[in-house]
Design a protein around this motif. Structure first.
Motif, short mmCIF file in Angstrom:
data_model
loop_
_atom_site.label_atom_id
_atom_site.label_comp_id
_atom_site.label_asym_id
_atom_site.label_seq_id
_atom_site.Cartn_x
_atom_site.Cartn_y
_atom_site.Cartn_z
N LYS A 1 31.10 44.05 48.22
CA LYS A 1 30.43 43.99 46.93
C LYS A 1 30.07 42.55 46.57
CE LYS A 1 32.50 48.13 44.92
NZ LYS A 1 33.33 48.67 43.83
N ASN A 2 30.98 41.66 46.86
CA ASN A 2 30.72 40.24 46.57
C ASN A 2 29.54 39.73 47.38
OD1 ASN A 2 32.81 40.14 44.71
ND2 ASN A 2 34.32 39.45 46.24
N ASN A 3 29.50 40.15 48.64
CA ASN A 3 28.38 39.73 49.50
C ASN A 3 27.05 40.27 48.97
OD1 ASN A 3 30.04 38.29 51.20
ND2 ASN A 3 30.40 40.05 52.58
N GLU A 4 27.11 41.56 48.54
CA GLU A 4 25.88 42.16 48.02
C GLU A 4 25.43 41.42 46.76
OE1 GLU A 4 26.77 46.27 47.46
OE2 GLU A 4 26.57 46.78 49.60
N ARG A 5 26.43 41.10 45.89
CA ARG A 5 26.06 40.38 44.67
C ARG A 5 25.43 39.02 44.99
NH1 ARG A 5 31.37 41.98 42.93
NH2 ARG A 5 31.24 43.89 41.64
N GLN A 6 26.05 38.36 46.00
CA GLN A 6 25.56 37.04 46.38
C GLN A 6 24.16 37.14 46.97
OE1 GLN A 6 27.22 34.26 45.66
NE2 GLN A 6 25.42 33.07 46.36
N SER A 7 23.95 38.21 47.73
CA SER A 7 22.62 38.40 48.34
C SER A 7 21.57 38.63 47.26
CB SER A 7 22.66 39.59 49.31
OG SER A 7 23.57 39.33 50.35
N LEU A 8 21.95 39.46 46.27
CA LEU A 8 21.01 39.74 45.17
C LEU A 8 20.69 38.45 44.42
CD1 LEU A 8 22.42 43.13 43.80
CD2 LEU A 8 20.33 42.78 45.13
N LYS A 9 21.74 37.65 44.20
CA LYS A 9 21.51 36.40 43.50
C LYS A 9 20.57 35.50 44.31
CE LYS A 9 25.82 36.24 40.91
NZ LYS A 9 27.10 35.52 40.70
N GLU B 1 35.70 45.02 48.25
CA GLU B 1 35.41 43.98 47.27
C GLU B 1 34.58 42.86 47.91
OE1 GLU B 1 35.36 42.33 43.53
OE2 GLU B 1 36.12 44.29 44.19
#
Length: 271
Positions: free
Chosen positions: A245-253, A242
């Motif tokens: 995933k959160n890191n990836e989401r933050q990176s995409l943002k 999780e």
């Protein structure tokens, strides 16, 4: 020959005189014994009668009187033996025989009254002696009375023996019942002990199961279950995934924001 005959005559005369003197001495001992007996000196009379019997043990008077002296000293068994010796004397009359049997019966009667263990047997002998005495002298009322008395004592002894036997049987039965009760009590106690042991085993088994359940499914102080190692690892992996995933989401943002910021500095061109 005449001299020999004279010697034999003298010898016979002397021998006859000796027996005559001895008989006189025996009779004197009997008379002395009778005088002592009348004075109630029965032990002294006994000695004198015994001396009188030393040379003629089958003399009726000596045996009969000695039996009387012993009877007065309460030596009943010995008295009965001397009455029996008097009955063995030769040429005694029916009256003398009846008197000896009567006194012999008295001896057995007295002995039975003092010896409870052999009382019944002694009373039976007394009854038999009185019956024999009455056959020789049917008019003797003293013998008839003693016979009735001896029969009554014999009947009481027989009843007492039956009661003793019944009492012994009852005692044995009671002892057997007590033993049976003790055995039953022991069996009951053993059964109770076995049941108690079984209950203890069941309780121990239940406690063991509860303890094992607690070890497999422990709870914290708040009453919540604490995960075991496998669950803990699974939860840790899920948290890590999780986080990724959160890191990836933050990176995409973050990248999207950068793109937007860059676009803002470009001007439109006419292509």
């Amino acid at each position: 020959m005449k001299k020999l005959l004279f010697i034999l005559i003298i010898f016979n005369f002397q021998f006859s005189n000796f027996h005559t003197l001895q008989a006189q001495a025996d009779r004197q001992q009997l008379r002395d014994g009778n005088r002592s007996y009348k004075k109630e000196k029965y032990d002294k009379a006994e000695v004198q009668y015994r001396r009188a019997l030393e040379h003629d043990s089958m003399d009726y008077r000596g045996q009969f009187n000695l039996g009387n002296a012993l009877y007065r000293q309460k030596k009943y068994d010995e008295a009965a033996r001397h009455y029996d010796q008097a009955l063995q004397s030769a040429d005694i009359s029916d009256n003398q025989r009846s008197r000896a049997l009567h006194n012999k019966g008295n001896s057995y009667l007295k002995a039975g009254m003092e010896n409870q263990e052999q009382g019944m047997q002694l009373f039976q002998q007394a009854v038999q002696n009185y019956q024999d005495a009455l056959k020789l002298d049917p008019k003797n009322e003293d013998t008839r009375y003693n016979l009735a008395y001896a029969r009554r004592l014999l009947q009481q002894a027989q009843q007492q023996q039956q009661q003793n036997q019944q009492g012994q049987q009852n005692q044995q039965q009671n002892q057997q019942n007590q033993q049976n009760q003790q055995n039953q009590d022991q069996q009951n106690q053993q059964q109770q002990q076995n049941q108690q042991n079984q209950q203890n085993n069941n309780q121990q088994g239940q406690q063991g199961q509860n303890q094992q359940g607690d070890e497999q499914d422990p709870k914290d102080n708040k009453g919540l279950k604490r995960p075991n190692k496998m669950e803990q690892r699974k939860q840790d992996a899920e948290r890590m995934l999780e986080a990724v995933k959160n890191n990836e989401r933050q990176s995409l943002k973050d990248q999207a924001k950068k793109v937007q910021a860059a676009g803002a500095h470009h001007s439109d061109k006419d292509w």
